[in-house]
Design an enzyme around this catalytic site. Structure first.
Site, PDB file in Angstrom:
ATOM      1  N   LYS A   1       0.831  -1.176   0.000  1.00  0.00           N
ATOM      2  CA  LYS A   1       0.000   0.000   0.000  1.00  0.00           C
ATOM      3  C   LYS A   1       0.878   1.243   0.000  1.00  0.00           C
ATOM      4  O   LYS A   1       2.040   1.123   0.382  1.00  0.00           O
ATOM      5  CB  LYS A   1      -0.956  -0.006   1.188  1.00  0.00           C
ATOM      6  CG  LYS A   1      -0.270   0.087   2.565  1.00  0.00           C
ATOM      7  CD  LYS A   1      -1.285   0.141   3.656  1.00  0.00           C
ATOM      8  CE  LYS A   1      -1.723   1.567   3.905  1.00  0.00           C
ATOM      9  NZ  LYS A   1      -1.411   2.058   5.249  1.00  0.00           N
TER      10      LYS A   1
ATOM     11  N   ASP B   1      -2.602  -6.049   2.361  1.00  0.00           N
ATOM     12  CA  ASP B   1      -3.146  -5.298   3.486  1.00  0.00           C
ATOM     13  C   ASP B   1      -2.677  -6.102   4.690  1.00  0.00           C
ATOM     14  O   ASP B   1      -3.214  -7.174   4.971  1.00  0.00           O
ATOM     15  CB  ASP B   1      -4.676  -5.259   3.432  1.00  0.00           C
ATOM     16  CG  ASP B   1      -5.234  -4.428   4.579  1.00  0.00           C
ATOM     17  OD1 ASP B   1      -4.715  -4.561   5.708  1.00  0.00           O
ATOM     18  OD2 ASP B   1      -6.172  -3.649   4.356  1.00  0.00           O
ATOM     19  N   HIS B   2      -1.662  -5.622   5.370  1.00  0.00           N
ATOM     20  CA  HIS B   2      -0.993  -6.514   6.332  1.00  0.00           C
ATOM     21  C   HIS B   2      -1.906  -6.917   7.489  1.00  0.00           C
ATOM     22  O   HIS B   2      -1.634  -7.892   8.168  1.00  0.00           O
ATOM     23  CB  HIS B   2       0.339  -5.921   6.815  1.00  0.00           C
ATOM     24  CG  HIS B   2       0.221  -4.882   7.886  1.00  0.00           C
ATOM     25  ND1 HIS B   2      -0.073  -3.576   7.629  1.00  0.00           N
ATOM     26  CD2 HIS B   2       0.360  -4.972   9.229  1.00  0.00           C
ATOM     27  CE1 HIS B   2      -0.108  -2.906   8.767  1.00  0.00           C
ATOM     28  NE2 HIS B   2       0.155  -3.721   9.757  1.00  0.00           N
TER      29      HIS B   2
ATOM     30  N   HIS C   1      -7.195  -1.144   6.259  1.00  0.00           N
ATOM     31  CA  HIS C   1      -7.287  -2.023   7.431  1.00  0.00           C
ATOM     32  C   HIS C   1      -8.690  -2.016   8.053  1.00  0.00           C
ATOM     33  O   HIS C   1      -9.265  -3.053   8.348  1.00  0.00           O
ATOM     34  CB  HIS C   1      -6.285  -1.611   8.508  1.00  0.00           C
ATOM     35  CG  HIS C   1      -4.879  -1.439   8.002  1.00  0.00           C
ATOM     36  ND1 HIS C   1      -4.372  -2.189   6.975  1.00  0.00           N
ATOM     37  CD2 HIS C   1      -3.874  -0.609   8.383  1.00  0.00           C
ATOM     38  CE1 HIS C   1      -3.111  -1.823   6.753  1.00  0.00           C
ATOM     39  NE2 HIS C   1      -2.793  -0.866   7.589  1.00  0.00           N
TER      40      HIS C   1
HETATM   41  C1  BG6 Z   1       0.238   0.977   8.357  1.00  0.00           C
HETATM   42  C2  BG6 Z   1       0.033   2.449   8.434  1.00  0.00           C
HETATM   43  O1  BG6 Z   1      -0.434   0.437   7.250  1.00  0.00           O
HETATM   44  O2  BG6 Z   1      -0.255   0.373   9.539  1.00  0.00           O
HETATM   45  C3  BG6 Z   1       0.701   3.036   9.666  1.00  0.00           C
HETATM   46  O3  BG6 Z   1       0.571   3.074   7.268  1.00  0.00           O
HETATM   47  C4  BG6 Z   1       0.232   2.299  10.894  1.00  0.00           C
HETATM   48  O4  BG6 Z   1       0.419   4.415   9.789  1.00  0.00           O
HETATM   49  C5  BG6 Z   1       0.394   0.808  10.712  1.00  0.00           C
HETATM   50  O5  BG6 Z   1       1.003   2.759  11.996  1.00  0.00           O
HETATM   51  C6  BG6 Z   1      -0.216   0.056  11.870  1.00  0.00           C
HETATM   52  O6  BG6 Z   1       0.128  -1.289  11.777  1.00  0.00           O
HETATM   53  P1  BG6 Z   1       0.126  -2.220  13.057  1.00  0.00           P
HETATM   54  O7  BG6 Z   1       0.395  -3.567  12.515  1.00  0.00           O
HETATM   55  O8  BG6 Z   1       1.201  -1.705  13.971  1.00  0.00           O
HETATM   56  O9  BG6 Z   1      -1.233  -2.072  13.683  1.00  0.00           O
END
Ligand code: BG6
Length: 507
Positions: free
Chosen positions: A170, A199-200, A262
């Site tokens: 993304k 989308d992790h 997300h």
């Molecule tokens: C990312 C965003 O996709 O997800 C970041 O660009 C955010 O801004 C991050 O901090 C949050 O990921 P996680 O896995 O720490 O909840």
């Protein structure tokens, strides 16, 4: 003595069967943007975790590509330091030595004519030396402007040997039009099945567990609808700020950074119908139906915010407008709350309240299904005053697990009722570390399984909603900042709930 993860799993009967997946084919994984933050903090540590668990293909190569000058040797040293700093497992030299032997680096700029030649030559050589069969995974961990020349060059070099997969990080576009243009660009060289949009959040164990919870248990599905659910609350709260990413965040804001991807994915998984099987198409068909059924919220149903100065976990932090690289009069939002409706039979008139923001009081991602009150509790009002409606709370992170709030009798004479919690905690139940999202997603790509990746139509539905919300924002200039760092967001977000006689879950 450190115990190898494989051994620890065998000792734990609950974790049996976790490793039963086929091995991926031999292949080369090419990481574009290998000198960047993502490669250091997430990708190499994830590859190390996979190597430690012997989940990588037996014949494998990783090729880092970036403009920064480096050699194979210096790249390996750099990545070793990254793994030592960021991996979730203790560092083991034997595992690293094996992984390092498969690491290569190409310094080049694909924007230059012939920029891809050196990579192409190296891949040919690796094919011959290691028998990779021309199989490729290309990982695009580069800023959006760099994507186009890389995709063009990769397209030109396709020779029909082996399989090819393309992972795209993304942001996938900035709005619907740019997302469509990007898809058209990719589709000129790659089939939809070859494109893996990351989308992790979908790689997080707890997000996948939401599907297990809903569809592996007979008790939830019959009550998972408008007749029993009063409303749903989804929170993606972060205590961190923008972490030096002003250039990106000023353009994105919370709506594009978290809401568009997300948050909407969490909502889709919560609201979707049971898929007929767990294949990529079946799961994504159901998710996209939810996204399509989302009603565009009116202006009163969306709140945006931006943080001012404040204290987060006892430390004073600057306002968003004071962050380096942020315009002093920026109107980029760092917080969004909204009331959404999924207009279908299951959910009609059931609000989904969502909120997400930076510099909130704590890091917490949760999905709360709040059920309707018991219709006629036969207790004195005073006896039940501590009783709240049942809530099924999915803790996505941290403290991963699920908890069910139920009413219980307080011990003693009389009939006093209080809310208590039945908790399932991942750490306690499975006694195994939680894999990082990127481990799962990289392995799935090597295996060609796109279930946990976003399909074109999903991305487009997500953007349609965001475009409509952002268009309404153009009409006025918000009075920012409107919440102090370290709080739970602007007061208007509370009003959004209070107007409906509800409130955000307290923490
Ligand atoms: C990312 C965003 O996709 O997800 C970041 O660009 C955010 O801004 C991050 O901090 C949050 O990921 P996680 O896995 O720490 O909840």
């Amino acid at each position: 003595m450190a115990v190898a993860p494989g051994t620890a799993r065998q000792e734990n009967p609950l974790a049996e069967g976790l490793a039963l997946r086929p091995s991926p084919d031999p292949c080369a994984l090419v990481i574009f943007g290998a000198s960047g933050d993502l490669a250091h903090r997430k990708l190499l540590p994830a590859l190390y975790a996979l190597a430690l668990r012997r989940l990588l293909p037996s014949r494998f190569a990783i090729v880092g590509v970036a403009r920064t000058a480096a050699t194979d040797e210096s790249f390996r040293e750099d990545m070793k330091a990254a793994v030592q700093e960021h991996a979730r497992d203790p560092f083991r030299q034997d595992v690293w030595a094996k992984l390092a032997a498969s690491l290569h680096y190409v310094a080049t700029d694909f924007a230059d004519a012939g920029g891809e030649d050196a990579l192409h030559r190296l891949l040919e050589r690796l094919d011959q030396e290691r028998g990779l069969g021309g199989n490729r995974v290309y990982y695009l961990a580069v800023p959006p402007p760099a994507v186009s020349p890389i995709v063009d060059a990769l397209g030109r070099r396709r020779d029909g040997r082996g399989w090819t997969r393309l992972i795209v990080e993304k942001p996938f576009g900035h709005d619907l039009a740019s997302a469509r243009a990007l898809t058209a660009k990719l589709r000129a060289c790659f089939a939809e099945e070859e494109i893996f949009r990351i989308d992790h959040y979908l790689g997080k164990e707890t997000v996948q567990n939401l599907l297990a919870l809903r569809f592996a248990n007979g008790i939830f599905e019959p009550i998972w609808n408008r007749q029993f659910v009063d409303h749903v609350q989804i929170t993606v709260a972060e205590s961190i700020g923008i972490e030096g990413r002003a250039g990106y965040y000023e353009q994105a804001g919370a709506i594009r950074d978290i809401f568009q991807n997300h948050l909407l994915q969490l909502l889709a998984l919560t609201a979707m119908e049971p898929p007929i099987d767990f294949t990529a198409e079946s799961v994504r068909n159901e998710k996209v139906k939810v996204l399509r059924a989302l009603r565009t919220p009116g202006p009163r149903s969306v709140v945006r915010g931006q943080y001012g100065r404040g204290f987060v976990e006892g430390v004073e932090v600057p306002a968003y407008r004071e962050e380096e690289g942020v315009a002093p009069d920026s109107i980029t939002e760092t917080y969004v709350a909204a009331k959404l409706y999924v207009d279908n039979w299951r959910w009609a008139d059931t609000p989904f309240y969502v909120r997400m923001g930076k510099r909130l009081a704590r890091r917490e991602t949760t999905i709360a299904i709040q059920f309707k009150r018991a219709p006629h509790p036969p207790f004195e009002e005073i006896a039940a005053e501590g009783l709240r409606p049942n809530v099924l709370l999915v803790h996505v992170q941290p403290d991963e697990g699920v908890s069910l709030a139920i009413g219980a009798k307080v011990p003693g004479q009389g009939m006093t009722i209080r809310t208590v919690h039945m908790d399932f905690l991942y750490g306690g139940a499975f006694r195994t570390g939680m894999p990082e999202a990127y481990e799962r997603l990289i392995l799935d790509t090597l295996l060609g399984d796109s279930t946990l990746f976003t399909r074109t139509d999903e991305v487009e539905e997500q953007w349609s909603l965001v475009d409509a919300i952002v268009a309404a924002w153009q009409r006025d200039r918000p009075a920012f900042p409107n919440y102090a760092a370290g709080t739970w967001g602007p007061p208007s977000a509370d009003d959004l709930m209070h107007r409906d006689g509800r409130s955000w879950r307290r923490h």
